[in-house]
Design a protein around this motif. Sequence first.
Motif, PDB file in Angstrom:
ATOM      1  N   LEU A 204       3.534  -5.461  -1.829  1.00  0.00           N
ATOM      2  CA  LEU A 204       4.092  -4.542  -2.770  1.00  0.00           C
ATOM      3  C   LEU A 204       3.109  -3.754  -3.632  1.00  0.00           C
ATOM      4  CD1 LEU A 204       6.624  -7.014  -4.329  1.00  0.00           C
ATOM      5  CD2 LEU A 204       7.248  -5.063  -3.043  1.00  0.00           C
ATOM      6  N   VAL A 205       1.852  -4.161  -3.791  1.00  0.00           N
ATOM      7  CA  VAL A 205       0.899  -3.494  -4.415  1.00  0.00           C
ATOM      8  C   VAL A 205       0.427  -2.388  -3.546  1.00  0.00           C
ATOM      9  CG1 VAL A 205      -1.625  -3.407  -5.123  1.00  0.00           C
ATOM     10  CG2 VAL A 205       0.071  -5.203  -5.789  1.00  0.00           C
ATOM     11  N   ALA A 206       0.172  -2.545  -2.216  1.00  0.00           N
ATOM     12  CA  ALA A 206      -0.336  -1.471  -1.317  1.00  0.00           C
ATOM     13  C   ALA A 206       0.909  -0.463  -1.323  1.00  0.00           C
ATOM     14  CB  ALA A 206      -0.534  -1.991   0.077  1.00  0.00           C
ATOM     15  N   PHE A 207       2.195  -0.742  -1.194  1.00  0.00           N
ATOM     16  CA  PHE A 207       3.322   0.172  -1.099  1.00  0.00           C
ATOM     17  C   PHE A 207       3.368   0.880  -2.299  1.00  0.00           C
ATOM     18  CE2 PHE A 207       7.685   0.926  -0.401  1.00  0.00           C
ATOM     19  CZ  PHE A 207       7.690   1.224   0.879  1.00  0.00           C
ATOM     20  N   ALA A 208       3.026   0.480  -3.382  1.00  0.00           N
ATOM     21  CA  ALA A 208       3.049   1.166  -4.625  1.00  0.00           C
ATOM     22  C   ALA A 208       1.979   2.293  -4.594  1.00  0.00           C
ATOM     23  CB  ALA A 208       2.810   0.393  -6.039  1.00  0.00           C
ATOM     24  N   ARG A 209       0.993   1.849  -4.101  1.00  0.00           N
ATOM     25  CA  ARG A 209      -0.357   2.981  -4.155  1.00  0.00           C
ATOM     26  C   ARG A 209      -0.024   3.950  -3.227  1.00  0.00           C
ATOM     27  NH1 ARG A 209      -2.474   6.529  -4.161  1.00  0.00           N
ATOM     28  NH2 ARG A 209      -4.805   7.011  -4.085  1.00  0.00           N
TER      29      ARG A 209
END
Length: 271
Positions: A204-209
């Motif tokens: 989710l963090v990578a997706f947000a970035r």
Amino acid sequence: MTAGQNLAPARSTHPTPLVFGAGAAIGVLGGMIGLGGAEFRLPLLISLFGFAALSAVILNKAMSLVVVLAALPARLAAVSASELAAHWPVAVNLLAGSLLGAWAGATWAVRMRSSTLYKVLAALMVLMAAALLVTHVSPLGTLALPLWAQVPSGVVAGFGIGVVAAIMGVAGGELLIPTIVLLFGVGIKTAGSLSLLVSLPTMLVAFARYSRDGSFAVLGANRRFTLVMIAGSVAGAALGGLLLGVFQNIVLLPALAVILLVSAVKLARHD
């Protein structure tokens, strides 16, 4: 959008049966070894469907996220919640590094030249092939580190896994499972469930970035393509789960490792 990155093709024009079939084949491969199969999906997105490196990574990340969400209930049913709760410090330890690694990895991916990203992906495919063989062929022991060394080792390992998972658009289970077993002495079945709990927020963090970069538009342009391949992947994973144990690991795993290595060579030669 970062210079050197292309969105071509902006919209996939491949027939639905081909997209679904490719997703199903990937799901079967992943299901037979208890993984999501994203490491096999990435080279197909580039070589078969013609997406540029960063676009393929973003699509792969979106599909991996949905496949992990679909697999999570079944995996949690196999390992009790109380057993997982007993190992919550392991998940927290790895997340302390993996969340930072995911943001950093996605940031580096969007800033890389396309030619560089292809070579990085090729190198990581080789890493995944090695991790696949080590995890499923060799018996995993434990390093039995003291707590003062175990905690920082977990953070560093988590950071590295977060970087790899973000750059490839995968969940990272191939690396998380052996790390959990080696560093924390957790059984491989429980480690598989813990890896999902770590990989989900990391993804989710990578997706947000990635959502902050112009290349993220590839998802909107290929919404139908993405949904069809996800459907194929989920269906294939269910079938692959039924085939678990039908093929001997001594034959299956080297064959899958060869697929990854051949894919790595093709990516390395990609312009």
